[in-house]
Design an enzyme around this catalytic site. Structure first.
Site, mmCIF file in Angstrom:
data_model
loop_
_atom_site.group_PDB
_atom_site.id
_atom_site.type_symbol
_atom_site.label_atom_id
_atom_site.label_comp_id
_atom_site.label_asym_id
_atom_site.label_seq_id
_atom_site.Cartn_x
_atom_site.Cartn_y
_atom_site.Cartn_z
ATOM 1 C CB THR A 31 -1.310 5.209 3.458
ATOM 2 O OG1 THR A 31 -0.332 4.190 3.195
ATOM 3 C CG2 THR A 31 -1.482 5.394 4.961
ATOM 4 C CG ASP A 55 6.317 9.135 -1.241
ATOM 5 O OD1 ASP A 55 6.816 8.082 -0.782
ATOM 6 O OD2 ASP A 55 6.869 9.802 -2.133
ATOM 7 C CG ASN A 82 1.190 -4.129 1.918
ATOM 8 O OD1 ASN A 82 1.712 -5.229 1.738
ATOM 9 N ND2 ASN A 82 0.460 -3.517 0.995
ATOM 10 C CB SER A 133 9.785 -9.338 5.633
ATOM 11 O OG SER A 133 11.081 -9.632 5.187
ATOM 12 C CE1 TYR A 147 10.879 -6.448 -2.446
ATOM 13 C CE2 TYR A 147 11.632 -8.730 -2.387
ATOM 14 C CZ TYR A 147 10.670 -7.777 -2.102
ATOM 15 O OH TYR A 147 9.501 -8.140 -1.468
ATOM 16 C CE LYS A 151 10.162 -6.311 1.212
ATOM 17 N NZ LYS A 151 9.127 -5.541 1.949
ATOM 18 C CB THR A 182 0.535 -9.044 -6.469
ATOM 19 O OG1 THR A 182 1.970 -9.023 -6.404
ATOM 20 C CG2 THR A 182 -0.006 -9.870 -5.299
#
Length: 271
Positions: A31, A55, A82, A133, A147, A151, A182
């Site tokens: 997705t 979404d 993910n 996570s 954030y 998690k 990333t």
């Protein structure tokens, strides 16, 4: 051959993982918020790859997407949750919209996909749910508190889930990466409006960062392949060379503090 559904496959870890699965002959549904972000995989792997626009904040759309993936693949052996992003900013700086948006995607989006997949895997009598996570789900640092909170929620949710579904033949693993090179901290990130008072903290974090602290996302694929092939996968798996010694040190410090305050804790129970 395995059938795999992965969310958030347009960038970050998601795309190289999806490609690694496809290269070895697995069937993959993936997705993304924009289907065009998956065109390269569709062009290269054809019918082995099923792109799905999604979404994860939209619960109804999530259930429809999982049903579509199950129909297209014939089964779903592995789910990799993910989809997610980072919100950067001190706790005081985060707006209500930003904080809710962080939890909507990182926690509730993951929850909706998990809830949607469970009947599929129960009916099959097997499955492996992999929740992406973070090492920041086990400890927290400045400027990423919201954030980390998201998690931490994923950690608690998934640990309970593992106990609830083990009897159905469903396994659960939490992946806990350290920092990787990333675009998580770049184009994918949301930055709260900064308050000048917190600038020294941000600068100290930049000054302490080392290039070697950030892993190569492509190097994670063999670990994930080994994980999904394991007959007895762990509940938690670190990714990267920083996470293990860092979290080990954190827990050693916690144990020392708990031991130092043990008598106070025990007395608080009452007679």
């Amino acid at each position: 051959m395995k059938t795999i559904l992965i969310t958030g496959a347009s960038r970050g870890f998601g795309k190289p993982w999806a490609k690694s699965f496809l290269e070895r002959g697995d069937k993959v549904a993936a997705t993304a918020r924009k289907l065009s972000d998956l065109d390269d995989l569709k062009n290269e792997f054809g019918d082995s790859f099923t792109p799905i626009m999604l979404d994860v904040d939209d619960r109804k759309a999530v259930f429809e997407a999982v049903a579509f993936a199950n129909s297209a693949l014939g089964s779903i052996d592995v789910l990799i949750n993910n989809a997610g992003f980072g919100l950067f900013g001190a706790i005081e700086e985060a707006s209500e919209t930003e904080a809710r948006g962080q939890f909507n995607t990182n926690v509730f989006g993951l929850l909706w996909v998990t809830q949607a997949i469970l009947p599929v895997m129960r009916n099959q009598g097997h499955g492996h749910i992999i929740q992406v996570s973070s090492a920041l789900g086990l400890t927290a640092i400045p400027n990423l508190g919201i954030y980390s909170a998201s998690k931490f929620a994923v950690e608690g949710l998934s640990e309970s889930l593992a106990a609830e579904v083990a009897g159905f033949g469903i396994k659960v693993t939490l992946l806990e990466p350290n920092g990787f090179a990333t675009d998580w901290a770049g184009a994918s990130a949301v930055q709260s409006a900064p308050l000048e008072i917190y600038d020294p903290i941000r600068q100290a974090m930049k000054d302490n960062a080392k290039p070697g602290d950030y892993g190569d996302p492509l190097a994670t694929s063999p670990a994930v392949l080994q994980l999904i092939d394991s007959e007895h996968p762990p509940l938690r798996l670190f990714l990267g060379k920083v996470a293990y010694p860092w979290i080990k040190s954190v827990y050693q410090n916690r144990l020392e503090t708990w031991e130092a305050w043990k008598e106070v804790s025990l007395a608080a129970h009452g007679s």
